[in-house]
Design a protein around this motif. Structure first.
Motif, mmCIF file in Angstrom:
data_model
loop_
_atom_site.group_PDB
_atom_site.id
_atom_site.type_symbol
_atom_site.label_atom_id
_atom_site.label_comp_id
_atom_site.label_asym_id
_atom_site.label_seq_id
_atom_site.Cartn_x
_atom_site.Cartn_y
_atom_site.Cartn_z
ATOM 1 N N LEU A 9 35.786 17.689 24.868
ATOM 2 C CA LEU A 9 37.046 17.373 25.197
ATOM 3 C C LEU A 9 37.321 15.888 25.698
ATOM 4 O O LEU A 9 38.020 15.266 25.163
ATOM 5 C CB LEU A 9 37.669 18.237 25.910
ATOM 6 N N ARG A 10 36.510 15.776 26.884
ATOM 7 C CA ARG A 10 36.488 14.218 27.335
ATOM 8 C C ARG A 10 36.369 13.318 26.269
ATOM 9 O O ARG A 10 36.587 11.920 26.476
ATOM 10 C CB ARG A 10 35.830 14.220 28.690
ATOM 11 N N TRP A 67 42.515 8.232 26.795
ATOM 12 C CA TRP A 67 42.553 8.574 28.001
ATOM 13 C C TRP A 67 43.827 8.533 28.762
ATOM 14 O O TRP A 67 44.039 9.317 29.531
ATOM 15 C CB TRP A 67 41.254 7.840 28.853
ATOM 16 N N GLU A 68 44.576 7.449 28.807
ATOM 17 C CA GLU A 68 45.778 7.437 29.534
ATOM 18 C C GLU A 68 46.694 8.316 29.293
ATOM 19 O O GLU A 68 47.641 8.771 30.126
ATOM 20 C CB GLU A 68 46.559 5.996 29.020
ATOM 21 N N TYR A 122 42.278 14.605 31.527
ATOM 22 C CA TYR A 122 41.052 14.898 31.603
ATOM 23 C C TYR A 122 40.186 13.918 32.516
ATOM 24 O O TYR A 122 38.931 14.200 32.885
ATOM 25 C CB TYR A 122 40.329 15.195 30.379
ATOM 26 N N PHE A 123 40.798 12.822 33.199
ATOM 27 C CA PHE A 123 39.940 11.923 33.770
ATOM 28 C C PHE A 123 40.559 11.611 35.190
ATOM 29 O O PHE A 123 41.938 11.802 35.375
ATOM 30 C CB PHE A 123 40.151 10.633 32.975
ATOM 31 N N SER A 124 39.801 11.711 36.082
ATOM 32 C CA SER A 124 39.896 11.549 37.613
ATOM 33 C C SER A 124 40.809 10.001 37.888
ATOM 34 O O SER A 124 40.821 9.206 36.832
ATOM 35 C CB SER A 124 38.847 11.478 38.482
ATOM 36 N N LYS A 156 41.098 1.213 32.989
ATOM 37 C CA LYS A 156 41.904 0.495 33.085
ATOM 38 C C LYS A 156 41.369 -1.031 33.343
ATOM 39 O O LYS A 156 41.642 -2.146 32.703
ATOM 40 C CB LYS A 156 42.906 0.606 34.019
ATOM 41 N N PHE A 157 40.500 -1.059 34.512
ATOM 42 C CA PHE A 157 39.842 -2.300 34.497
ATOM 43 C C PHE A 157 39.022 -2.885 33.536
ATOM 44 O O PHE A 157 38.869 -4.048 33.414
ATOM 45 C CB PHE A 157 39.021 -2.038 35.922
#
Length: 153
Positions: free
Chosen positions: A66-67, A74-75, A79-81, A89-90
């Motif tokens: 899934l990830r 991702w945005e 599913y992301f911390s 983003k960086f």
């Protein structure tokens, strides 16, 4: 498909890049986390060889489908911390660099999750994978051939 084979690469070049990899691997950054960053940067750069490699490394490390399948968006997913989001983003900003300094809105969120040493290592992870991506795009190593080879101790 290969333009430059592994045997054509000047002696010491990959070994010197491996020294940087070893430095990153010995940092306080988690390997699974750095692999996630490497996969995303490789996706952004369209490096098929590195996407294959880091996908396989993440699968080996136990990352979920899934990830992995959602990393490219991702945005838009939950599913992301927050730590991963700040780093992703960086990574995207640093990968698509221009002549302006990195914007504060892309740097400041890192301070909630990383100390300055870790930000330096995160920066090195991102710049290093960008180097590998560009090198692979010149050499055109065949994607799909990467195999995880762990020594049994």
């Amino acid at each position: 498909m290969e333009r430059i084979s592994y045997t054509d690469i000047p002696e010491g070049m990959f070994e010197n890049l491996r020294v940087i990899e070893d430095s990153i691997n010995n940092s306080s950054l988690n390997n699974k986390f750095t692999e996630l960053i490497k996969l995303r940067v490789s996706q952004k750069n369209g490096c098929a060889y590195c996407v294959d490699m880091h996908y396989k490394e993440l699968k080996y490390a136990g990352e979920t489908e899934l990830r992995l399948s959602s990393l490219c968006v991702w945005e838009e997913t939950p599913y992301f911390s927050n730590k991963e989001r700040a780093a992703l983003k960086f990574a995207e900003t640093l990968t698509k660099i221009n002549s302006a300094p990195i914007p504060e809105e892309d740097y400041t969120p890192l301070l909630d999750h990383f100390n300055k040493t870790e930000i330096c290592y995160l920066t090195l992870v991102i710049t290093q994978i960008n180097t590998w991506n560009r090198f692979m795009k010149v050499c055109l190593f065949t994607p799909g051939n990467y195999k995880i080879d762990r020594e049994v101790v």
